[in-house]
Write an enzyme that holds these catalytic residues in place. Structure first.
Site, PDB file in Angstrom:
ATOM      1  N   PHE A 228     -40.444 -54.047 -68.765  1.00 18.22           N
ATOM      2  CA  PHE A 228     -39.764 -54.092 -67.479  1.00 18.22           C
ATOM      3  C   PHE A 228     -39.489 -55.538 -67.104  1.00 18.22           C
ATOM      4  O   PHE A 228     -40.235 -56.436 -67.487  1.00 18.22           O
ATOM      5  CB  PHE A 228     -40.656 -53.476 -66.389  1.00 18.22           C
ATOM      6  CG  PHE A 228     -40.997 -52.033 -66.615  1.00 18.22           C
ATOM      7  CD1 PHE A 228     -40.290 -51.025 -65.974  1.00 18.22           C
ATOM      8  CD2 PHE A 228     -42.031 -51.670 -67.475  1.00 18.22           C
ATOM      9  CE1 PHE A 228     -40.596 -49.685 -66.182  1.00 18.22           C
ATOM     10  CE2 PHE A 228     -42.343 -50.336 -67.693  1.00 18.22           C
ATOM     11  CZ  PHE A 228     -41.619 -49.341 -67.045  1.00 18.22           C
TER      12      PHE A 228
ATOM     13  N   THR B 283     -42.993 -49.743 -73.046  1.00 20.07           N
ATOM     14  CA  THR B 283     -41.772 -49.998 -72.301  1.00 20.07           C
ATOM     15  C   THR B 283     -41.901 -51.345 -71.612  1.00 20.07           C
ATOM     16  O   THR B 283     -42.959 -51.709 -71.115  1.00 20.07           O
ATOM     17  CB  THR B 283     -41.474 -48.880 -71.302  1.00 20.07           C
ATOM     18  OG1 THR B 283     -41.248 -47.670 -72.030  1.00 20.07           O
ATOM     19  CG2 THR B 283     -40.228 -49.173 -70.484  1.00 20.07           C
TER      20      THR B 283
END
Lengths: 368, 368
Positions: free
Chosen positions: B270, B268
């Site tokens: 960010f 993921t």
């Protein structure tokens, strides 16, 4: 390499950064060298094993005491410097496989904070649902060590932890002290509106004086956790919760009053539990569990040997034994290590007066 | 000081520990010296200010790239060595007041992991209830920076984050990549019993192939979070949840299948958001938001200037603009920094074809 205060003329930004780069090069070379030596320690102990076989709490305590002694000149606080060395040791130790540490979850609890404060971040944390499970997972070998809350400086002992030691074969191998702050959280703008205050009983207890002075008429309602308290306070203008700052953000509550714990040094103490007792670190405590034969003066006789040997007692607490009515066990903490000669003699003598003496462990005294 | 492999005869434990003590002395002296130089950087910039005034993401990226370059010999992994240097920088920076970082809470989320990975632990984390709030608190100055999930390597963009940039004045000042593992949690002992699988839509998506191969007949039910999924799976023998390991422990579920994400590199990404754009680090990306005039070939014309300048595009994504029907905005990521000459020229040219070009920020490319 010279320190900044030796400089005649101040350096510009680029020059200062060059100095820092040179320092970083040296720090990194030394950390790598330290990691290689740590591998040597492992090899000296035989074929490669899990991290738990290298971990020595007494040695860690000694290293960190040296760090504090050397840190007199600053500029970093003892707390920050100790934290960095815990992380360096944590990384060196985790070269094979990281330590597995069980604790009372969920993530974000004070217990987890205690784990990370003590073991650094190169570990595998296992958040567990109950204190019971922490003991079980360590006993079964699924966790290398466990961390359980044992007492709060204002509210006293966490009995669900202490009672486990009566039947558990596990040993105490360390203690951790953690500063804890409580706040009054609410969605309303002023204190006058608050009619109910929710919190965990321990937290209500830690803020008794503040509540008496500031919310004398508000009802105090004990709930299962501070998070649950915040959840309830969210739904009414006349309710507040006592909890940590995290809960305020999660539940969208304002902090109406900061640090309302009665004692500014409000601290929770945790035990590190494991499967063996470790050698002395030079500044240790021993925890004992003793049960008394039912006769007058029995407790006094039990404690006399420790006093006679000049061993100072730092804590004593009685708990009902589950074995019979009106029988009690005593948890006693004494300064010193179970391998110290005077302790050996005192325990031996106490054994003559007690129905049972069980050594729960000897462990380095907590660093602040 | 010599490295262990130079030794002719192996040292015993006590000798090895003496070597380590000597190394620790040097490491500590150097960290203290580094902290003093970091103070100098502050003073060179004028009177004492908050940590945010000293924080320079481009400088941190440069320092960490040097750490990785130097780490070729091991023995610690790049990841561990980078982590230790992030902590050292974090401690040096926090000498006045720590950075305040807003993120999507509660504690224990992947977002919090990303914050700590990037900023180290000498910060003050503010867990917030929504991505919206993260933007608000940074814009209002209550947080110095925010961290928001922007996309997953298998599941694509987190639109609720991306859409914020259309109206927000905030800038992207960093990117963080975090490896993410998913597991199948259940209270039952075998797969045959599972009729329903709960999870957050992103997580269901990340395990699509595994579900098709292993639980082709099970119903897939999207819920608001993986924690909520685990809570539901706890109550039935025919239900399972896809979630991280933490949730298994909190909700007392077994991990029936480990790391079931379809791509082993499931990551993921960010964004770090702040109030200003920082100077180049030497290896940067620029994010732009552009809207197109409604005419044939408009998108192509928009992208041509970047290609013409030899700037490679790493991402493009269209989103409906909220301003009118059939209008679109494009999020584009280009390699390079907004201060680079070629970027200046490309943006200027694109501006002639676009209804709007908004620079969302330039930031160092994420370290692994």
């Amino acid at each position: 390499m010279s320190a900044p205060e030796d400089e005649k003329a101040p350096l510009n930004l680029a020059e200062t950064r060059e100095r820092i780069d040179a320092i970083d090069r040296d720090i990194q070379r030394l950390i790598a060298e330290r990691a290689r030596w740590a591998q040597q320690v492992g090899k000296a102990k035989g074929p490669l094993k899990a991290a738990v076989d290298y971990y020595r709490p007494e040695r860690e305590a000694q290293v960190l005491r040296m760090v504090i002694d050397r840190n007199a000149g600053g500029p970093l606080s003892n707390e920050e410097m100790v934290r960095l060395f815990r992380e360096i040791m944590s990384a060196c130790l985790a070269q094979q496989e990281p330590l597995k540490i069980g604790f009372l979850g969920p993530e974000g609890t004070f217990s987890q904070q205690a784990v990370l404060k003590h073991f650094g971040h190169s570990i595998k944390g296992l958040p567990l649902a109950t204190i019971d499970e922490v003991f079980q997972e360590v006993a079964a070998g699924n966790a290398d060590f466990g961390v359980v809350p044992i007492e709060n400086s204002s509210e006293g002992t966490v009995h669900s932890s202490l009672d486990q030691f009566v039947t558990s074969p596990l040993k105490i191998c360390g203690e951790i002290e953690l500063r804890v702050h409580q706040h009054l959280l609410t969605r309303s703008a002023n204190l006058d509106q608050i009619e109910r205050v929710y919190s965990h009983p321990q937290s209500l207890g830690q803020c008794k004086a503040w509540l008496r002075a500031n919310l004398p008429k508000a009802e105090r309602i004990a709930v299962s956790s501070n998070a649950e308290a915040a959840r309830r306070a969210r739904n009414a203008d006349d309710a507040a919760a006592i909890a940590g700052e995290t809960a305020a953000h999660i539940y969208g509550l304002k902090v109406l009053a900061h640090q309302i714990e009665d004692r500014p040094d409000n601290t929770t103490r945790f035990f590190v539990i494991g499967r063996e007792v470790f050698p002395p670190s030079g500044h240790d405590k021993t925890s004992l569990l003793m049960s008394v034969k039912d006769k007058p003066g029995a407790l006094y006789e039990l404690l006399t040997p420790f006093a006679a040997q000049g061993l100072s007692m730092t804590k004593i607490e009685s708990r009902p034994a589950r074995t019979g009515k009106w029988e009690y066990v005593f948890f006693v903490e004494v300064e010193g290590h179970i391998e110290d000669e005077r302790m050996v003699r005192a325990v031996e003598l106490a054994g003559k007066h007690a129905a049972q003496v069980k050594v729960l462990g000897s462990y380095p005294v907590a660093l602040q």
